[in-house]
Scaffold this motif. Structure first.
Motif, PDB file in Angstrom:
ATOM      1  N   ARG A 131      -9.413   4.398   1.209  1.00  0.00           N
ATOM      2  CA  ARG A 131      -8.950   3.086   1.673  1.00  0.00           C
ATOM      3  C   ARG A 131     -10.040   2.348   2.453  1.00  0.00           C
ATOM      4  N   ARG A 132     -11.035   3.083   2.925  1.00  0.00           N
ATOM      5  CA  ARG A 132     -12.230   2.495   3.560  1.00  0.00           C
ATOM      6  C   ARG A 132     -11.872   1.547   4.701  1.00  0.00           C
ATOM      7  N   GLY A 133     -11.074   2.041   5.615  1.00  0.00           N
ATOM      8  CA  GLY A 133     -10.776   1.269   6.805  1.00  0.00           C
ATOM      9  C   GLY A 133      -9.560   0.384   6.690  1.00  0.00           C
ATOM     10  N   HIS A 134      -9.050   0.172   5.476  1.00  0.00           N
ATOM     11  CA  HIS A 134      -7.851  -0.641   5.322  1.00  0.00           C
ATOM     12  C   HIS A 134      -6.631   0.172   5.777  1.00  0.00           C
ATOM     13  N   GLN A 135      -5.608  -0.546   6.230  1.00  0.00           N
ATOM     14  CA  GLN A 135      -4.403   0.156   6.667  1.00  0.00           C
ATOM     15  C   GLN A 135      -3.777   0.896   5.490  1.00  0.00           C
ATOM     16  N   LEU A 136      -3.352   2.119   5.730  1.00  0.00           N
ATOM     17  CA  LEU A 136      -2.648   2.866   4.702  1.00  0.00           C
ATOM     18  C   LEU A 136      -1.298   2.207   4.459  1.00  0.00           C
ATOM     19  N   ARG A 137      -0.952   2.032   3.201  1.00  0.00           N
ATOM     20  CA  ARG A 137       0.312   1.396   2.855  1.00  0.00           C
ATOM     21  C   ARG A 137       1.120   2.331   1.967  1.00  0.00           C
ATOM     22  N   MET A 138       2.369   2.559   2.371  1.00  0.00           N
ATOM     23  CA  MET A 138       3.230   3.438   1.600  1.00  0.00           C
ATOM     24  C   MET A 138       3.424   2.913   0.179  1.00  0.00           C
ATOM     25  N   GLU A 139       3.516   1.609   0.021  1.00  0.00           N
ATOM     26  CA  GLU A 139       3.754   1.034  -1.299  1.00  0.00           C
ATOM     27  C   GLU A 139       2.645   1.408  -2.271  1.00  0.00           C
ATOM     28  N   ASP A 140       1.407   1.355  -1.833  1.00  0.00           N
ATOM     29  CA  ASP A 140       0.281   1.727  -2.700  1.00  0.00           C
ATOM     30  C   ASP A 140       0.359   3.202  -3.086  1.00  0.00           C
ATOM     31  N   PHE A 141       0.632   4.031  -2.099  1.00  0.00           N
ATOM     32  CA  PHE A 141       0.752   5.466  -2.356  1.00  0.00           C
ATOM     33  C   PHE A 141       1.896   5.752  -3.322  1.00  0.00           C
ATOM     34  N   TYR A 142       3.021   5.103  -3.108  1.00  0.00           N
ATOM     35  CA  TYR A 142       4.216   5.300  -3.935  1.00  0.00           C
ATOM     36  C   TYR A 142       3.947   4.933  -5.385  1.00  0.00           C
ATOM     37  N   ARG A 143       3.299   3.806  -5.602  1.00  0.00           N
ATOM     38  CA  ARG A 143       3.025   3.388  -6.980  1.00  0.00           C
ATOM     39  C   ARG A 143       2.084   4.362  -7.679  1.00  0.00           C
ATOM     40  N   GLY A 144       1.094   4.860  -6.940  1.00  0.00           N
ATOM     41  CA  GLY A 144       0.202   5.851  -7.526  1.00  0.00           C
ATOM     42  C   GLY A 144       0.932   7.131  -7.890  1.00  0.00           C
ATOM     43  N   THR A 145       1.884   7.529  -7.055  1.00  0.00           N
ATOM     44  CA  THR A 145       2.658   8.742  -7.336  1.00  0.00           C
ATOM     45  C   THR A 145       3.546   8.537  -8.556  1.00  0.00           C
TER      46      THR A 145
END
Length: 515
Positions: A131-145
């Motif tokens: 993520r290189r310093g960007h805030q972790l977002r559950m939505e991004d993680f969820y879509r990848g899963t």
């Protein structure tokens, strides 16, 4: 020491009880029941019963393959290993920092990768680092899963063309006139769906209850909450039955009222599978694929929004909390960005619903006292919201959630409470505090109509503790939130309050008594 393949004994913790924690049907097993766990802290009585019942049922199922030891401490068993487990031991990665450190301190024990989760910890670490310093977002993680599991997907696109159906899953509860007549004795929900499936207790439960009664009478342990019939699965068979019942009878009504709260119906259309999955009796991946199969097999009977909302809970939010627990590290529990220093009051710690006049808080505390469970919105927007407004210590609140809920574990509650509920991490996990006033509770529940307080009154005898508490909270942290664009509207609203001085004085004197 690295065990010889096929010759190791698998040590199972109490939250690793499903078949996916073993490598074969003939693998030998070690189970350890430690009384000291319950002596150190005051757990809900029904949680203690569920954990002991599940462990003892698993030992009984495994029969001669299992070495089951009841001891005061885990260390006692490993200092004097039973003959059957003196060879190499393996154990899946534990679910807490303390348990992991204990495993790593032992000789002749190999720690395997974690099981019972949808994403490997190394894989999440690579994603988070990227993520290189960007805030972790559950939505991004969820879509990848979703993509990786090929779950609710149509090729490379989400089934139905949308990833997120949250907007359709936030309806308030139905009005009394819109609620169905409950003529079917199996219907226990005002939403018109059958109630949850409940297990029958057996002789193992009878012995667990007798042991807990004796330990409490001897002064070895004390509990919070009321005893009651076991309401959550303690075996794999029961877990599969509960899952099937939810999918067949309740999932179709789950989504639209997912965020609603109703007095007299704590279960609504929720799955009640969190405790079961957290004991390891169900694997989350099998659960979400079962939900997807139900939808694909009978699309005319299910709303895609309901199915997606359930999937999001299991392999979205639950998985994200597990991964963040390890990613943030043990120091995360000590964060207190808002400098909340007030201790939890006795009425809250003791689940004393009768000490509280505010109907929403009294009803939720009563359900928790009686069942050891309420769903995610009462947790966040009633219990957590009130604690946030009052400035209670986040470390104490995390421990309270852990002990008081049947599905509460350190990894579950730490990020949920410190990060999401109490904003104690200063925004590492969410972009604004989850603080809400009486208007939110009035919109999303049926509590306010019979409450002595009014959700529209801030000052005076009828002042709603949530309506007043919200503005008190914003006032206390005005300077801190000045740079948060998502809090600008609240700060502008604060400037329009003509009764702010009286409100602040009122809330400062509300003190530790129940509202």
């Amino acid at each position: 020491m690295v065990p010889t393949e096929g010759n190791d004994v698998r040590w199972l913790f109490a939250d690793q009880l499903g078949p996916h924690f073993l490598d074969g049907d003939d693998q030998r097993v070690l189970l350890v029941e430690s009384r000291r766990v319950f002596a150190r802290r005051r757990f809900h009585r029904q949680k203690a019963h569920l954990v002991l019942s599940a462990m003892r049922h698993r030992a009984a199922e495994l029969g001669e393959r299992c070495t089951f030891r009841q001891a005061d401490r885990y260390r006692d068993v490993f200092d004097h290993r039973p003959r059957a487990v003196r060879g190499p031991l393996t154990v899946s990665h534990p679910t807490t920092f303390a348990a992991r450190d204990f495993v790593q301190s032992l000789d002749r024990v190999q720690m395997l990768p974690a099981r019972g989760y949808a994403t490997e910890m190394d894989e999440f670490a690579r994603w988070a680092a990227g993520r290189r310093g960007h805030q972790l977002r559950m939505e991004d993680f969820y879509r990848g899963t979703r993509r990786r599991l090929d779950l609710l997907m149509d090729g490379d696109e989400p089934l139905g063309g949308r990833w997120n159906y949250d907007a359709e899953n936030r309806e308030p509860p139905p009005k009394p006139k819109a609620r169905p007549e409950l003529t079917d004795p199996d219907q226990r929900s005002v939403l018109g769906v059958p109630g949850p499936w409940w297990p029958d207790e057996d002789e193992i439960d009878e012995q667990v209850r007798a042991d807990l009664d004796r330990w409490e009478a001897d002064g070895d342990v004390t509990f919070v909450g009321r005893d009651g019939p076991r309401q959550f699965p303690a075996t794999r068979t029961e877990a599969l039955t509960a899952l099937r019942h939810f999918l067949d009878h309740r999932l179709r009504a789950f989504g639209r009222y997912e965020d609603a709260m109703m007095s007299g119906d704590p279960w609504m259309a929720h799955s009640l599978l969190s405790a079961t999955i957290n004991l390891g009796l169900l694997d989350p991946v099998e659960v979400v694929h079962a939900a997807e199969s139900a939808y694909r097999d009978r699309p005319d009977q299910y709303s895609l929004a309901a199915v997606e909302g359930f999937v999001r809970q299991v392999i979205g939010w639950r998985e994200y909390m597990w991964q963040l627990y390890w990613w943030f590290g043990p120091e995360y529990r000590h964060l207190n960005e808002l400098r909340a220093t007030k201790p939890l009051p006795k009425w809250f710690v003791e689940l004393d619903a009768d000490a509280v006049q505010a109907r929403c808080l009294s009803d939720v505390l009563g359900d928790l006292r009686d069942h050891g469970w309420v769903h995610h919105i009462p947790r966040l927007m009633v219990l957590g919201n009130y604690a946030l407004q009052r400035g209670w210590r986040p470390d104490q609140l995390t421990d309270w959630f852990h002990r008081s809920f049947v599905d509460g574990y350190d990894w579950v509650m730490l990020t949920n409470v410190v990060g999401m509920s109490q904003y104690a991490d200063g925004g590492r996990m969410v972009t604004k505090p989850y603080a809400g006033g009486g208007a939110y509770i009035n919109r999303m529940s049926d509590y306010c109509g019979q409450c002595p307080y009014s959700p529209t009154v801030r000052v005076g005898e009828q002042a709603c503790p949530f309506a007043a508490g919200y503005w008190w909270f914003v006032h206390r942290h005005r300077d801190r939130f000045a740079g948060n664009h998502r809090m600008r509207q609240a700060i502008r609203g604060l400037d329009r309050l003509r009764d702010l001085e009286a409100l602040v004085e009122q809330e400062e004197h509300r003190g530790s008594r129940g509202p």
